[in-house]
Design a protein around this motif. Sequence first.
Motif, PDB file in Angstrom:
ATOM      1  N   PRO A  20       0.891  -1.334  -0.260  1.00  0.00           N
ATOM      2  CA  PRO A  20      -0.291   0.280   0.093  1.00  0.00           C
ATOM      3  C   PRO A  20       0.771   1.485   0.346  1.00  0.00           C
ATOM      4  N   TRP A 101     -11.139   2.324   0.223  1.00  0.00           N
ATOM      5  CA  TRP A 101     -10.347   1.994  -0.078  1.00  0.00           C
ATOM      6  C   TRP A 101      -8.660   1.712   0.063  1.00  0.00           C
ATOM      7  N   TRP A 102      -8.200   2.560  -0.431  1.00  0.00           N
ATOM      8  CA  TRP A 102      -6.311   2.352   0.358  1.00  0.00           C
ATOM      9  C   TRP A 102      -6.282   2.640   1.634  1.00  0.00           C
ATOM     10  N   TRP A 105      -7.280  -0.791   2.682  1.00  0.00           N
ATOM     11  CA  TRP A 105      -6.253  -1.725   2.926  1.00  0.00           C
ATOM     12  C   TRP A 105      -5.227  -1.935   3.277  1.00  0.00           C
ATOM     13  N   ARG A 108      -5.830  -3.344   6.816  1.00  0.00           N
ATOM     14  CA  ARG A 108      -5.477  -4.330   6.806  1.00  0.00           C
ATOM     15  C   ARG A 108      -4.158  -4.780   7.425  1.00  0.00           C
ATOM     16  N   ARG A 115      -5.157 -10.439   3.126  1.00  0.00           N
ATOM     17  CA  ARG A 115      -6.134  -9.186   1.747  1.00  0.00           C
ATOM     18  C   ARG A 115      -7.433  -9.978   1.328  1.00  0.00           C
ATOM     19  N   LEU A 119     -13.024  -6.231  -4.345  1.00  0.00           N
ATOM     20  CA  LEU A 119     -12.352  -4.554  -3.541  1.00  0.00           C
ATOM     21  C   LEU A 119     -13.625  -4.133  -2.749  1.00  0.00           C
TER      22      LEU A 119
END
Length: 149
Positions: A20, A101-102, A105, A108, A115, A119
């Motif tokens: 990321p 969303w980034w 990610w 997480r 992962r 999406l």
Amino acid sequence: MSVTNLGGRAPGRLAAVLPPVGVALAAGAVFAFVGAVDPNEPGHYPTCPFLWLTEQAFGTGLYCPGCGTLRTIHALAHLDVVAALGLNPLAVAVLPFLAFWWGRWTVRAWRGRPRRVTLAHPGYVYAFLVVVLVYWVVRNLPFGAFLAP
């Protein structure tokens, strides 16, 4: 030896967030480059292939959903949100979702969670595709001229 398998040991938090962080660095580099190299000046970027092809085929170019996005990014880099919305409102509207969303990610990855394969829920993906297709058609119709870049 890969980043995800450090000699048989479980990857550390730093190694887990490298993807990321890499995406953020790449996006930042693109944002900085487009902010510095004005897409409004001819010769800096190629013409949209869809616009060019429809211009050659029909004598008038049609806009794709992405037309105006480089100029939108340039306007956002110069903090001109009004101009960005006038160039490609869909691109501006999508940016908060991409940031979300980034961020999800990154969190997480930091927490060591696996992962996700998808999406978002497939229903959201299909709804977004419908929005993009409707946007694509409407911005090329006379009553949708306000959506043209």
